[in-house]
Design an enzyme around this catalytic site. Structure first.
Site, short mmCIF file in Angstrom:
data_model
loop_
_atom_site.label_atom_id
_atom_site.label_comp_id
_atom_site.label_asym_id
_atom_site.label_seq_id
_atom_site.Cartn_x
_atom_site.Cartn_y
_atom_site.Cartn_z
N ASP A 202 -8.41 4.07 -5.80
CA ASP A 202 -7.21 3.23 -5.87
C ASP A 202 -6.22 3.92 -6.82
O ASP A 202 -6.42 3.93 -8.03
CB ASP A 202 -7.61 1.84 -6.38
CG ASP A 202 -6.40 0.96 -6.68
OD1 ASP A 202 -5.26 1.42 -6.51
OD2 ASP A 202 -6.62 -0.19 -7.11
N LYS A 228 5.34 0.29 -7.17
CA LYS A 228 5.02 0.77 -8.53
C LYS A 228 5.62 2.16 -8.76
O LYS A 228 5.45 2.74 -9.83
CB LYS A 228 3.52 0.79 -8.74
CG LYS A 228 2.87 -0.60 -8.63
CD LYS A 228 1.38 -0.55 -8.88
CE LYS A 228 0.69 -1.86 -8.49
NZ LYS A 228 1.09 -3.00 -9.33
#
Length: 408
Positions: A202, A228
């Protein structure tokens, strides 16, 4: 320490939201681990899409559809190059990291049997725990956990002892969203491959700060969320090795993911379309490409160096506050600081900081097992990006001191 060459004051001119006020105070945005802000260049790309070539892709012969298709596929190639994937069809557009992990978890349902083992780290957020628990419930596989120590580092010897020929999948975050720890993923990947297991990393919290090279890592799956990385919400990617993506069945059925449909049988499209059923977030995918262009124009290595300066400065200043404890003290970490002040609930600190214009995250950060490990309800989390400044950290520290004096 090598000093970065970033000029944050110049960079801030690209982010219109940083000029606004909150509760009559200049906004100080320190919740970047939850979502980063969006530069004007990416906003212009979004406006440009809806103003000039909004159309569905891959199906239309008209000009707008072809322009949208070209831009979307160009974005895929930008992402491929950024992460150094071998092929552009190894980049699957998804709605984000959670979607990407669920895609793999569902795909492995047909590849596992009762008694197979999966390994997860103790510092995952819920999106990299729950889908695997659901996979275990469907298949009878067993979930094993790599423990961590008080510094917020994985206990690697324990990881080695968990590996066996029963291990089929290992999954771990590159960077912990709650602690900022940078995990030794190359070592994790290499040891997993020695027993024949596949590895999903991840990368949602790492990609904004670290240049990941999926071929150098030799990782099987890597996930990223655009929001992000200065991009929009609702879009991200799953990188997967071609051999694995060909082996896995489609996650969802629908338009675009087929080769041929009859009422007797359906055959599926080649990669990447096999996993991209329905109309995707076209504008989001194109804007993700623009966000990568923006970050690369600054340089990921310069961003990382500057954010490390922010981290070191903030850590020293915060630890000067009496009663403040930082959770996650690994030597290898990125620009995330989780902390509590003795005797004060993190929510109360966060609420007062908001009144003073300082945006931080409070709570368990979707990582309740980490909070259980430290026996706390949650933390206050300040997370930095390359547009933050030392002066903002000074305001954070003074605001915490003020909140502390009000609450004790």
């Amino acid at each position: 320490m090598e000093m970065s060459s970033i000029n944050p004051k110049l960079i801030r001119e690209d982010f219109p939201i940083l000029n606004r006020e909150v509760n009559g105070k200049p906004l100080i945005y320190l919740d970047n681990a939850a979502t980063s802000q969006t530069p004007q260049q990416v906003i212009d790309t979004i406006v440009g899409y809806y103003s000039n070539y909004n159309a569905n892709i891959h199906r239309g012969v008209h000009t707008l559809s072809q322009e949208a298709t070209d831009k979307y596929e160009q974005a895929r190639i930008k992402i491929q190059r950024h992460f150094n994937a071998a092929e552009s069809h190894e980049i699957i557009f998804t709605s984000g990291t959670t979607h990407s992990i669920n895609l793999i978890a569902n795909g492995f349902t047909s590849l596992l049997k009762k008694g197979d083992e999966l390994i997860v780290s103790a510092m995952e957020h819920h999106s990299n725990i729950v889908p695997w628990q659901m996979l275990c419930e469907r298949t009878g596989a067993v979930l094993k956990v790599i423990p961590m120590n008080e510094d917020g580092e994985l206990v690697m010897n324990e990881y080695y002892s968990l590996l066996s020929d029963k291990t089929k999948l290992v999954f771990c975050n590159h960077v912990s969203n709650a602690l900022g720890t940078v995990n030794p993923i190359k070592e994790i990947i290499d040891r997993a491959h020695e027993v024949g297991a596949a590895v999903l990393i991840d990368g949602a919290q790492a990609a904004p700060h670290i240049q990941a090279d999926v071929q150098e890592l030799n990782v099987d799956f890597y996930t990223v969320s655009a929001h992000k990385m200065c991009g929009p919400t609702g879009v991200g990617i799953l990188y997967g090795k071609e051999k694995w993506l060909n082996k896995l069945p489609p996650y969802q059925g629908g338009g675009e993911m087929i080769a041929e449909v009859t009422f007797e049988k359906t055959t599926y499209a080649d990669l990447p379309h096999k996993f991209e059923a329905g109309t995707p977030n076209i504008c989001g995918g194109i804007a993700f490409g623009a966000a990568l262009d923006y970050m690369n124009s600054i340089g990921i290595s310069k961003i990382a160096a500057y954010e490390n300066e922010l981290l070191q400065y903030a850590s020293e200043r915060l630890l000067s506050i009496d009663g403040l404890r930082i959770y996650g003290t690994s030597k290898n970490k990125t620009s995330v600081i989780s902390f509590n002040i003795e005797g004060i609930h993190p929510y109360d600190i966060g609420s007062i900081l908001d009144k003073l214009g300082v945006a931080v995250r409070t709570g368990h950060h979707c990582a309740q097992p980490i909070m259980d490990f430290y026996k706390i309800p949650g933390t206050v989390r300040a997370s930095f990006s390359f547009y933050n400044t030392m002066e903002e950290i000074d305001v954070l520290v003074e605001s915490i001191k003020r909140a502390k004096s009000m609450l004790q």
